[in-house]
Design a protein around this motif. Structure first.
Motif, PDB file in Angstrom:
ATOM      1  N   PRO A 194      31.786   8.375 -17.033  1.00 13.35           N
ATOM      2  CA  PRO A 194      33.025   9.165 -16.939  1.00 13.35           C
ATOM      3  C   PRO A 194      34.247   8.280 -17.189  1.00 13.35           C
ATOM      4  O   PRO A 194      34.316   7.149 -16.723  1.00 13.35           O
ATOM      5  CB  PRO A 194      33.011   9.671 -15.493  1.00 13.35           C
ATOM      6  CG  PRO A 194      31.578   9.611 -15.069  1.00 13.35           C
ATOM      7  CD  PRO A 194      30.971   8.453 -15.828  1.00 13.35           C
ATOM      8  N   GLY A 195      35.186   8.806 -17.945  1.00 13.51           N
ATOM      9  CA  GLY A 195      36.420   8.084 -18.224  1.00 13.51           C
ATOM     10  C   GLY A 195      36.316   7.082 -19.353  1.00 13.51           C
ATOM     11  O   GLY A 195      37.268   6.364 -19.629  1.00 13.51           O
ATOM     12  N   MET A 196      35.161   7.019 -20.016  1.00  7.74           N
ATOM     13  CA  MET A 196      34.978   6.081 -21.122  1.00  7.74           C
ATOM     14  C   MET A 196      34.923   6.851 -22.437  1.00  7.74           C
ATOM     15  O   MET A 196      34.428   7.971 -22.494  1.00  7.74           O
ATOM     16  CB  MET A 196      33.693   5.275 -20.956  1.00  7.74           C
ATOM     17  CG  MET A 196      33.692   4.378 -19.730  1.00  7.74           C
ATOM     18  SD  MET A 196      34.980   3.121 -19.747  1.00  7.74           S
ATOM     19  CE  MET A 196      34.355   2.010 -20.982  1.00  7.74           C
ATOM     20  N   ILE A 197      35.422   6.226 -23.481  1.00 12.04           N
ATOM     21  CA  ILE A 197      35.409   6.819 -24.818  1.00 12.04           C
ATOM     22  C   ILE A 197      34.640   5.864 -25.710  1.00 12.04           C
ATOM     23  O   ILE A 197      35.013   4.705 -25.856  1.00 12.04           O
ATOM     24  CB  ILE A 197      36.832   7.005 -25.365  1.00 12.04           C
ATOM     25  CG1 ILE A 197      37.665   7.856 -24.416  1.00 12.04           C
ATOM     26  CG2 ILE A 197      36.791   7.613 -26.765  1.00 12.04           C
ATOM     27  CD1 ILE A 197      39.145   7.854 -24.726  1.00 12.04           C
ATOM     28  N   GLY A 198      33.550   6.344 -26.312  1.00 12.07           N
ATOM     29  CA  GLY A 198      32.745   5.512 -27.192  1.00 12.07           C
ATOM     30  C   GLY A 198      32.855   5.965 -28.630  1.00 12.07           C
ATOM     31  O   GLY A 198      33.409   7.020 -28.934  1.00 12.07           O
ATOM     32  N   VAL A 199      32.320   5.176 -29.534  1.00 11.48           N
ATOM     33  CA  VAL A 199      32.309   5.517 -30.945  1.00 11.48           C
ATOM     34  C   VAL A 199      31.202   6.539 -31.172  1.00 11.48           C
ATOM     35  O   VAL A 199      30.060   6.327 -30.783  1.00 11.48           O
ATOM     36  CB  VAL A 199      32.078   4.258 -31.813  1.00 11.48           C
ATOM     37  CG1 VAL A 199      31.965   4.633 -33.270  1.00 11.48           C
ATOM     38  CG2 VAL A 199      33.208   3.272 -31.610  1.00 11.48           C
TER      39      VAL A 199
ATOM     40  N   PRO B  53      30.129  -4.786 -34.894  1.00  8.34           N
ATOM     41  CA  PRO B  53      30.710  -5.355 -36.116  1.00  8.34           C
ATOM     42  C   PRO B  53      31.821  -6.377 -35.857  1.00  8.34           C
ATOM     43  O   PRO B  53      32.149  -7.163 -36.735  1.00  8.34           O
ATOM     44  CB  PRO B  53      31.261  -4.136 -36.861  1.00  8.34           C
ATOM     45  CG  PRO B  53      30.492  -2.984 -36.337  1.00  8.34           C
ATOM     46  CD  PRO B  53      30.183  -3.331 -34.905  1.00  8.34           C
ATOM     47  N   ALA B  54      32.379  -6.385 -34.650  1.00  5.80           N
ATOM     48  CA  ALA B  54      33.410  -7.375 -34.322  1.00  5.80           C
ATOM     49  C   ALA B  54      32.856  -8.793 -34.409  1.00  5.80           C
ATOM     50  O   ALA B  54      33.607  -9.741 -34.628  1.00  5.80           O
ATOM     51  CB  ALA B  54      33.973  -7.113 -32.929  1.00  5.80           C
ATOM     52  N   LEU B  55      31.535  -8.930 -34.276  1.00  4.96           N
ATOM     53  CA  LEU B  55      30.917 -10.252 -34.366  1.00  4.96           C
ATOM     54  C   LEU B  55      31.115 -10.889 -35.735  1.00  4.96           C
ATOM     55  O   LEU B  55      31.090 -12.101 -35.867  1.00  4.96           O
ATOM     56  CB  LEU B  55      29.411 -10.166 -34.067  1.00  4.96           C
ATOM     57  CG  LEU B  55      29.039  -9.745 -32.645  1.00  4.96           C
ATOM     58  CD1 LEU B  55      27.541  -9.511 -32.538  1.00  4.96           C
ATOM     59  CD2 LEU B  55      29.501 -10.785 -31.645  1.00  4.96           C
TER      60      LEU B  55
ATOM     61  N   THR C 106      32.911  -1.724 -31.726  1.00  4.04           N
ATOM     62  CA  THR C 106      32.373  -0.412 -31.364  1.00  4.04           C
ATOM     63  C   THR C 106      32.290  -0.253 -29.850  1.00  4.04           C
ATOM     64  O   THR C 106      31.772   0.742 -29.371  1.00  4.04           O
ATOM     65  CB  THR C 106      30.967  -0.214 -31.969  1.00  4.04           C
ATOM     66  OG1 THR C 106      30.124  -1.274 -31.517  1.00  4.04           O
ATOM     67  CG2 THR C 106      31.020  -0.166 -33.476  1.00  4.04           C
ATOM     68  N   LYS C 107      32.806  -1.225 -29.100  1.00  6.01           N
ATOM     69  CA  LYS C 107      32.732  -1.158 -27.640  1.00  6.01           C
ATOM     70  C   LYS C 107      33.535   0.037 -27.127  1.00  6.01           C
ATOM     71  O   LYS C 107      34.647   0.292 -27.591  1.00  6.01           O
ATOM     72  CB  LYS C 107      33.262  -2.443 -27.011  1.00  6.01           C
ATOM     73  CG  LYS C 107      32.353  -3.621 -27.222  1.00  6.01           C
ATOM     74  CD  LYS C 107      32.892  -4.861 -26.549  1.00  6.01           C
ATOM     75  CE  LYS C 107      31.965  -6.034 -26.834  1.00  6.01           C
ATOM     76  NZ  LYS C 107      32.495  -7.282 -26.314  1.00  6.01           N
ATOM     77  N   PRO C 108      32.983   0.749 -26.163  1.00  2.00           N
ATOM     78  CA  PRO C 108      33.720   1.871 -25.579  1.00  2.00           C
ATOM     79  C   PRO C 108      34.978   1.388 -24.857  1.00  2.00           C
ATOM     80  O   PRO C 108      35.038   0.254 -24.400  1.00  2.00           O
ATOM     81  CB  PRO C 108      32.735   2.492 -24.589  1.00  2.00           C
ATOM     82  CG  PRO C 108      31.512   1.672 -24.599  1.00  2.00           C
ATOM     83  CD  PRO C 108      31.670   0.568 -25.575  1.00  2.00           C
TER      84      PRO C 108
ATOM     85  N   SER D 121      39.401  -1.806 -33.084  1.00  2.00           N
ATOM     86  CA  SER D 121      38.521  -0.912 -32.334  1.00  2.00           C
ATOM     87  C   SER D 121      38.302   0.402 -33.082  1.00  2.00           C
ATOM     88  O   SER D 121      39.259   1.112 -33.381  1.00  2.00           O
ATOM     89  CB  SER D 121      39.116  -0.603 -30.959  1.00  2.00           C
ATOM     90  OG  SER D 121      38.358   0.389 -30.301  1.00  2.00           O
ATOM     91  N   MET D 122      37.026   0.713 -33.327  1.00  2.00           N
ATOM     92  CA  MET D 122      36.700   1.984 -33.967  1.00  2.00           C
ATOM     93  C   MET D 122      37.069   3.170 -33.086  1.00  2.00           C
ATOM     94  O   MET D 122      37.351   4.254 -33.584  1.00  2.00           O
ATOM     95  CB  MET D 122      35.219   2.037 -34.321  1.00  2.00           C
ATOM     96  CG  MET D 122      34.835   1.177 -35.473  1.00  2.00           C
ATOM     97  SD  MET D 122      33.109   1.478 -35.904  1.00  2.00           S
ATOM     98  CE  MET D 122      32.848   0.160 -37.069  1.00  2.00           C
ATOM     99  N   VAL D 123      37.055   2.978 -31.771  1.00  2.00           N
ATOM    100  CA  VAL D 123      37.404   4.056 -30.849  1.00  2.00           C
ATOM    101  C   VAL D 123      38.826   4.545 -31.126  1.00  2.00           C
ATOM    102  O   VAL D 123      39.090   5.752 -31.151  1.00  2.00           O
ATOM    103  CB  VAL D 123      37.244   3.609 -29.378  1.00  2.00           C
ATOM    104  CG1 VAL D 123      37.802   4.661 -28.416  1.00  2.00           C
ATOM    105  CG2 VAL D 123      35.786   3.318 -29.063  1.00  2.00           C
ATOM    106  N   VAL D 124      39.755   3.626 -31.359  1.00  2.00           N
ATOM    107  CA  VAL D 124      41.146   3.993 -31.612  1.00  2.00           C
ATOM    108  C   VAL D 124      41.232   4.864 -32.868  1.00  2.00           C
ATOM    109  O   VAL D 124      41.873   5.919 -32.873  1.00  2.00           O
ATOM    110  CB  VAL D 124      42.053   2.754 -31.726  1.00  2.00           C
ATOM    111  CG1 VAL D 124      43.494   3.153 -32.058  1.00  2.00           C
ATOM    112  CG2 VAL D 124      42.017   1.943 -30.438  1.00  2.00           C
ATOM    113  N   GLY D 125      40.562   4.445 -33.931  1.00  2.00           N
ATOM    114  CA  GLY D 125      40.574   5.223 -35.170  1.00  2.00           C
ATOM    115  C   GLY D 125      39.955   6.596 -34.995  1.00  2.00           C
ATOM    116  O   GLY D 125      40.465   7.592 -35.505  1.00  2.00           O
TER     117      GLY D 125
END
Length: 138
Positions: free
Chosen positions: A34-39, A49-51, A57-59, A125-129
């Motif tokens: 709850p309260g988390m947003i994932g890709v 992919p940040a590696l 892709t981290k929530p 962050s992919m989450v932002v996009g």
């Protein structure tokens, strides 16, 4: 490469793959909290992919600083202004700044600077996009 070197490398590669799979599983589990947003819709990617320099892709938590307004411009405002810009044929940063000023009263210079920060956040962050696309109705 000798037999023992190949065996050692194989074991190291297997350990690395197992670690990546564990990290992926942890990332997916965190996104379900709850309260988390994932890709969404990423499929079975076992490494962030940040590696390798891509967006993470981290929530993110709903109150994560990456999702907080910049210069008074929220991601939702950016998305709605983006839709209106498409409708009006606005395609440049100056036009977007003026549009946000018109729509929300944020000075155009502040809005333009905020858009640059939002773009940088999307690169990280992919989450932002994905959240921006959600606010644009995609």
């Amino acid at each position: 490469m000798g037999l023992f070197s190949k065996a050692k490398k194989g074991m190291q590669d297997a350990a690395t793959a197992a670690g990546m799979a564990t990290a992926y599983d942890q990332q997916q589990a965190a996104a379900q909290q709850p309260g988390m947003i994932g890709v969404q819709g990423m499929g079975p990617i076992a490494a962030d992919p940040a590696l390798i320099g891509g967006p993470s892709t981290k929530p993110l938590a709903e109150d994560d600083p990456m999702l907080q307004p910049v210069n008074g411009v929220s991601l939702e405002m950016y998305g709605k202004a983006g839709v209106e810009a498409q409708r009006r044929g606005i395609t440049d940063e100056d036009g977007m700044g003026a549009l946000i000023e018109e729509m929300y009263g944020v000075p155009a210079a502040d809005a333009k600077a905020a858009l640059g920060v939002w773009i940088d956040r999307m690169k990280r962050s992919m989450v932002v996009g994905q959240q921006l696309r959600k606010h644009m109705g995609y």
